[in-house]
Design an enzyme around this catalytic site. Structure first.
Site, PDB file in Angstrom:
ATOM      1  N   GLY A   1      56.646  49.925  45.411  1.00  0.00           N
ATOM      2  CA  GLY A   1      56.091  48.734  44.787  1.00  0.00           C
ATOM      3  C   GLY A   1      54.670  48.429  45.199  1.00  0.00           C
ATOM      4  O   GLY A   1      54.085  47.460  44.746  1.00  0.00           O
ATOM      5  N   HIS A   2      54.059  49.259  46.048  1.00  0.00           N
ATOM      6  CA  HIS A   2      52.712  48.946  46.564  1.00  0.00           C
ATOM      7  C   HIS A   2      51.858  50.198  46.631  1.00  0.00           C
ATOM      8  O   HIS A   2      51.656  50.731  47.712  1.00  0.00           O
ATOM      9  CB  HIS A   2      52.834  48.344  47.955  1.00  0.00           C
ATOM     10  CG  HIS A   2      51.613  47.608  48.413  1.00  0.00           C
ATOM     11  ND1 HIS A   2      50.562  48.199  49.074  1.00  0.00           N
ATOM     12  CD2 HIS A   2      51.278  46.306  48.313  1.00  0.00           C
ATOM     13  CE1 HIS A   2      49.650  47.302  49.370  1.00  0.00           C
ATOM     14  NE2 HIS A   2      50.058  46.152  48.928  1.00  0.00           N
ATOM     15  N   PHE A   3      51.283  50.647  45.706  1.00  0.00           N
ATOM     16  CA  PHE A   3      51.424  50.426  44.276  1.00  0.00           C
ATOM     17  C   PHE A   3      51.827  51.760  43.704  1.00  0.00           C
ATOM     18  O   PHE A   3      51.201  52.753  44.054  1.00  0.00           O
ATOM     19  CB  PHE A   3      50.101  49.945  43.683  1.00  0.00           C
ATOM     20  CG  PHE A   3      49.541  48.721  44.393  1.00  0.00           C
ATOM     21  CD1 PHE A   3      50.032  47.458  44.099  1.00  0.00           C
ATOM     22  CD2 PHE A   3      48.550  48.832  45.355  1.00  0.00           C
ATOM     23  CE1 PHE A   3      49.511  46.326  44.719  1.00  0.00           C
ATOM     24  CE2 PHE A   3      48.033  47.710  45.990  1.00  0.00           C
ATOM     25  CZ  PHE A   3      48.509  46.453  45.679  1.00  0.00           C
TER      26      PHE A   3
END
Length: 148
Positions: free
Chosen positions: A42-44
């Site tokens: 999720g990052h990224f």
């Protein structure tokens, strides 16, 4: 194994892979950053970058190893970080990087300690911060299944 003996953290939150140097005033730890780290989902996903807060945490864990390794009965204590000052992030940390975390003792007063951390990738400074920490007694469990 010694890292796991000193720190309460476990996967996926244990962010120190190895200690390569330890003196009375300084420690150097390594975090090998791989594409398989759970935070990269999720990052990224399109441009993976290690979150700055996790870089701080990795330095703090390295400092925790240093502090717990310097006291009698470290298994009976925890290190709680109380303050982070002057944090600076100079360059992104990405999959494939090896983060070298140098943490040095600045001041020690009883159970309150100030340390300074710097992280490098390929000898280039990527992050730095100052930390205030306290060494506290580990709480005793009242839960019968957790007692030894």
């Amino acid at each position: 194994n010694r890292i796991r003996e000193l720190l309460p953290h476990r996967y996926p939150f244990l962010l120190v892979d190895k200690i390569i140097s330890l003196t009375d005033t300084e420690i150097v730890g390594i975090k090998s950053v791989t594409v398989n780290e759970p935070f990269f989902q999720g990052h990224f996903p399109e441009e993976p970058v290690m979150p700055a807060v996790l870089q701080i945490e990795a330095m703090a864990q390295t400092g925790g190893i240093f502090l717990l390794g310097s006291i009698p009965n470290p298994e009976d204590h925890l290190v709680y970080f109380m303050q982070i000052n002057n944090a600076k992030f100079r360059k992104p940390v990405v999959p494939g990087d090896q983060l070298f975390m140098e943490v040095e003792l600045v001041q020690k007063k009883s159970k309150i300690i100030i340390i300074k951390g710097k992280s490098y990738v390929n000898e280039v400074l990527v992050a730095e911060a100052e930390f205030m920490a306290g060494i506290v007694d580990k709480p005793k469990s009242n839960h019968p299944t957790l007692e030894k």
